[in-house]
Design an enzyme around this catalytic site. Structure first.
Site, short mmCIF file in Angstrom:
data_model
loop_
_atom_site.label_atom_id
_atom_site.label_comp_id
_atom_site.label_asym_id
_atom_site.label_seq_id
_atom_site.Cartn_x
_atom_site.Cartn_y
_atom_site.Cartn_z
N ARG A 107 29.49 49.97 39.52
CA ARG A 107 28.23 50.33 40.21
C ARG A 107 27.66 49.16 40.99
O ARG A 107 26.76 49.36 41.80
CB ARG A 107 27.17 50.73 39.16
CG ARG A 107 27.48 51.98 38.40
CD ARG A 107 26.50 52.11 37.25
NE ARG A 107 25.14 52.29 37.73
CZ ARG A 107 24.56 53.46 37.85
NH1 ARG A 107 25.20 54.55 37.54
NH2 ARG A 107 23.32 53.54 38.30
N TRP B 75 20.83 45.55 39.06
CA TRP B 75 20.98 45.43 40.51
C TRP B 75 19.56 45.19 40.99
O TRP B 75 18.74 46.11 41.01
CB TRP B 75 21.59 46.73 41.04
CG TRP B 75 21.66 46.87 42.52
CD1 TRP B 75 20.64 47.20 43.36
CD2 TRP B 75 22.81 46.74 43.35
NE1 TRP B 75 21.10 47.27 44.64
CE2 TRP B 75 22.42 46.99 44.68
CE3 TRP B 75 24.15 46.42 43.09
CZ2 TRP B 75 23.30 46.94 45.75
CZ3 TRP B 75 25.03 46.39 44.16
CH2 TRP B 75 24.60 46.64 45.47
N GLY C 220 15.59 51.94 37.92
CA GLY C 220 14.61 52.65 38.76
C GLY C 220 13.51 51.71 39.19
O GLY C 220 13.67 50.48 39.15
N GLU D 129 27.13 57.73 65.64
CA GLU D 129 27.53 57.59 64.24
C GLU D 129 28.50 58.70 63.82
O GLU D 129 29.46 58.46 63.09
CB GLU D 129 26.27 57.57 63.34
CG GLU D 129 26.51 57.48 61.85
CD GLU D 129 27.30 56.25 61.40
OE1 GLU D 129 27.54 55.33 62.20
OE2 GLU D 129 27.72 56.25 60.23
N LYS E 220 32.26 57.99 62.44
CA LYS E 220 32.76 58.49 61.16
C LYS E 220 34.07 59.24 61.38
O LYS E 220 35.03 59.08 60.64
CB LYS E 220 31.76 59.43 60.46
CG LYS E 220 30.56 58.79 59.85
CD LYS E 220 30.81 57.95 58.62
CE LYS E 220 31.11 56.51 58.96
NZ LYS E 220 29.97 55.62 59.11
N GLU F 70 36.97 56.76 62.33
CA GLU F 70 37.36 55.92 61.20
C GLU F 70 38.17 56.70 60.17
O GLU F 70 39.16 56.22 59.64
CB GLU F 70 36.11 55.44 60.45
CG GLU F 70 35.36 54.31 61.04
CD GLU F 70 34.17 53.96 60.16
OE1 GLU F 70 34.15 52.85 59.67
OE2 GLU F 70 33.27 54.81 59.98
N HIS G 151 28.13 61.85 84.37
CA HIS G 151 28.45 60.56 84.99
C HIS G 151 29.83 60.07 84.57
O HIS G 151 30.07 58.87 84.47
CB HIS G 151 27.38 59.52 84.63
CG HIS G 151 26.02 59.93 85.10
ND1 HIS G 151 25.59 59.78 86.40
CD2 HIS G 151 25.01 60.56 84.45
CE1 HIS G 151 24.36 60.27 86.52
NE2 HIS G 151 23.99 60.75 85.35
N LYS H 112 35.75 46.71 54.36
CA LYS H 112 34.36 47.09 54.07
C LYS H 112 33.40 46.07 54.69
O LYS H 112 32.39 46.44 55.27
CB LYS H 112 34.15 47.16 52.55
CG LYS H 112 32.73 47.53 52.14
CD LYS H 112 32.44 48.98 52.41
CE LYS H 112 31.00 49.34 52.17
NZ LYS H 112 30.59 50.49 52.99
C1 F6R Z 1 31.35 52.05 59.54
C2 F6R Z 1 31.16 50.83 58.81
C3 F6R Z 1 31.12 49.57 59.57
C4 F6R Z 1 29.92 48.72 59.12
C5 F6R Z 1 29.93 47.37 59.84
C6 F6R Z 1 28.72 46.53 59.50
O1 F6R Z 1 31.45 53.16 58.70
O2 F6R Z 1 31.03 50.83 57.61
O3 F6R Z 1 31.06 49.81 60.92
O4 F6R Z 1 28.76 49.41 59.40
O5 F6R Z 1 31.09 46.66 59.49
O6 F6R Z 1 28.67 46.24 58.16
P1 F6R Z 1 27.33 45.72 57.50
O7 F6R Z 1 26.35 46.81 57.59
O8 F6R Z 1 27.73 45.38 56.09
O9 F6R Z 1 26.90 44.53 58.28
#
Ligand code: F6R
Length: 613
Positions: free
Chosen positions: A27, A77, A104, A486, A490, A493, A509, A608
């Site tokens: 988590r 967290w 929470g 966005e 998605k 990707e 255009h 990531k």
């Molecule tokens: C798209 C995605 C990436 C992040 C980018 C920025 O789904 O996950 O485009 O948004 O690498 O990452 P952060 O937000 O961690 O700076």
């Protein structure tokens, strides 16, 4: 987000707690702790070594006294208070007998703390959670049993919680309660367990029960009983769990992406919790920038990458409209190389889920070097960006595992729009009554997102129909444009198909030349002010043979005249539509990707967090 585990009646208490905490590591967490409780004795250990905290805790626990049969454990967290050992849970009351763990946010913790301090309570942490230990102490001092003391305490607090409390003067009992944050009870012969997530107790308990909102449970070695906030007995719903550990970590979903898409109502709700005082002032506890400094802002510049860049684009519309400040938005990798102009009064907002994206960190450093005030919007507490920035606002989406960002995006939009409202409030550019209405509207978004999640079947049907297509254009206007960007991101990707986002007005255009049968155009058509224009855009592409999908509100009767497929969403205030509309686009991309057999959690060639340029 925080993880919770508890056990009563076990001859293997320490191992149960430490193994459970290990199982909760997925988590995400920054510190950890346990409390072992028996008659007249509470033993506590806490560590704050980032993702090594549970390992460090195991070392600490080598010196734990033997023979405890009950205890509670927690992975934290951070939301209120830095990730340091003094802020790690469990927290104790003044006597040291009562130990609590909490997941929470207690919204009214400041006023409760002031009241308790005035009556002599000594606080040792800067968390919101610690008030629970002292509140329970107050009610125990009136002679109430632990369960009743917890119930009375909960009548005082506002906010979200999954909590567990123990008291060395009432041993072999855990009292737990829930509002919003999840909690499950597990039973086995002779022992009763408690956890925020099933994986923590999966191999210990043989039957599992869900605790619902505003229910309080008393666990003893022989089992448990539950009451509601009024004190009336309730029955907990038994869960049928046939998961292995891996599925359990994904909350029963096939992958993290699906889990995270479904966590979005909570991500928004958590990000908005505790952000408004009784007098109506919007407040960010963690923000290290004064109201005067914010009031003096003359211009705003947002820097971000990828999905975070799209939430920054949405913020531009909100800040300009509500706070009447000029806003630039830069892709962070471009910002630092274009010799940016930073005049006195420039506020630079770095937006990043991880807070570690190298280009965004370098952009905010560049801005600071040039004299800007920098605010970081980060999902990770104490990330590099959060530490370096002059101020920070945390999105509270919880750990995002899937490479493609989903819940962090909606949480960023919620946080940025809230900041836009705060700027408007300080600058006096919106009447309080309007700010109030918008704040209420923002709080309604999580339920609207849930309504979209509930329409999965229709989205899957549309995805199935369009599975063979190779070219997708996403179009939108106003905040529908970043939503379109966005949606396209998605889809590309997750599926590796060609997808582009465009402002609706740009079609003529250039892109119109590419429209032909087989091409799919997905339109964000939820803004009433843009609706007519969007309908005419769609007529243009339909006339050229495109398959048209529209994201449209429930009450839109016109849309079917131009769309082949409609993804319905509840209507909301136009500025909030990205958080609602994007969910159907995420689910669409997810369904196409699954249909094509893609690895949705780990798309090829992507990481990531991008920590190299
Ligand atoms: C798209 C995605 C990436 C992040 C980018 C920025 O789904 O996950 O485009 O948004 O690498 O990452 P952060 O937000 O961690 O700076």
């Amino acid at each position: 987000m925080c993880g919770i585990i508890g056990v009563v009646g076990s001859d293997d208490t320490l191992a149960t707690l430490l193994e459970g905490l290990t199982r909760l590591e997925y988590r995400g967490y920054d510190s950890a702790g346990i409390a072992l409780v028996r008659a007249g004795e509470t033993w506590r250990a806490r560590t704050a070594s980032g993702t090594e905290s549970v390992a460090a805790l195991k070392e600490e626990c080598l010196r734990a006294p033997k023979g405890f049969t009950s205890g509670i454990g927690h992975t934290r967290w951070a939301t209120h208070g830095a990730p340091e050992a003094i802020n790690a849970h469990p927290h104790l009351d003044c006597s040291g007998n009562i130990a609590i763990i909490h997941n929470g946010i207690i919204e009214n913790h400041t006023e409760i703390k002031e009241d308790l301090e005035s009556r002599g309570h000594i606080f040792t942490s800067v968390t919101d959670s610690e008030v629970l230990a002292h509140l329970i102490e107050e009610f125990r001092a009136q002679g109430l049993e632990l369960m009743e003391a917890v119930r009375q305490g909960l009548l005082v607090v506002r906010g979200a919680f999954a909590l567990a409390a123990m008291d060395a003067t009432e041993p072999n009992v855990i009292v737990a309660a829930r509002r919003i944050s999840p909690l499950v009870v597990g039973t086995a012969p002779g022992a009763t367990y408690l956890a925020s997530d099933v994986p923590a107790i999966l191999d210990r308990a043989s039957a599992f029960y869900a605790v619902n909102d505003d229910e309080i449970v008393r666990l003893g070695p022989e089992g448990f009983r539950a009451i509601d906030l009024e004190g009336a007995p309730v029955r907990l719903h038994q869960l049928s769990i046939e998961w292995d550990l891996e599925t359990a970590e994904k909350g029963g979903h096939d992958d993290f992406m699906s889990k995270e898409i479904n966590e979005q109502p909570n991500a928004i709700r958590s990000t908005l919790l505790d952000r408004r005082r009784k007098d109506g002032t919007i407040t960010f506890d963690e923000m290290r920038i004064s109201d005067d400094e914010l009031r003096d802002v003359k211009r705003v510049c947002l820097v971000a990458a990828g999905t975070s860049y799209h939430s920054a684009l949405i913020a531009k519309y909100a800040i300009e409209k509500w706070a009447r400040l000029g806003v630039d938005v830069d892709i962070s990798s471009e910002y630092r190389y274009r010799d940016p102009i930073v005049e006195v009064g420039t506020l630079v907002i770095g937006v990043s889920q991880s807070g570690e994206t190298i280009d965004t960190i370098q952009a905010t450093r560049e801005a600071q070097r040039r004299g800007a005030h920098v605010v970081a919007i980060s999902n990770i507490v104490d990330s590099s960006m959060a530490r370096e920035a002059d101020a920070v606002i945390y999105t509270r989406a919880g750990l995002e595992v899937s490479v493609a960002s989903t819940k962090a995006f909606v949480a960023q939009v919620a946080a940025l729009e809230l900041l836009a409202l705060r700027l408007a409030q300080l600058r006096g550019t919106l009447p309080e009554s309007e700010i109030d209405g918008l704040f209420q509207g923002l709080n309604a978004v999580s339920a609207q997102v849930q309504a979209v999640l509930d329409r999965r079947e229709n989205i899957e049907l549309v995805a199935k129909e369009l599975m063979g297509a190779h070219d997708f254009f996403f179009i939108g206007r106003h905040v529908g444009f970043p939503t379109a960007l966005e949606g396209a991101l998605k889809l590309k990707e997750l599926t590796y198909l060609h997808a582009e986002g465009y402002p609706g007005g740009e079609l003529k255009h250039g892109p119109l030349a590419l429209i032909e049968p087989g091409v799919v155009v997905i339109a964000i058509a939820t803004d009433p002010a843009m609706h007519e224009k969007m309908l005419s855009n769609l007529s243009e592409v339909k006339a050229r043979g495109a398959s048209v999908v529209a994201v449209a509100t429930d009450d839109d009767e016109m849309i079917e005249s131009v769309a082949d497929f409609v993804l319905r969403v509840p209507a909301t205030e136009p500025m909030f539509t990205p958080m609602v509309d994007v969910v159907s686009l995420q689910m669409f991309a997810y369904a196409v990707a699954r249909g094509l057999g893609r690895n949705v959690d780990r798309p090829r060639n992507l990481a990531k967090t991008v920590t190299v340029e």
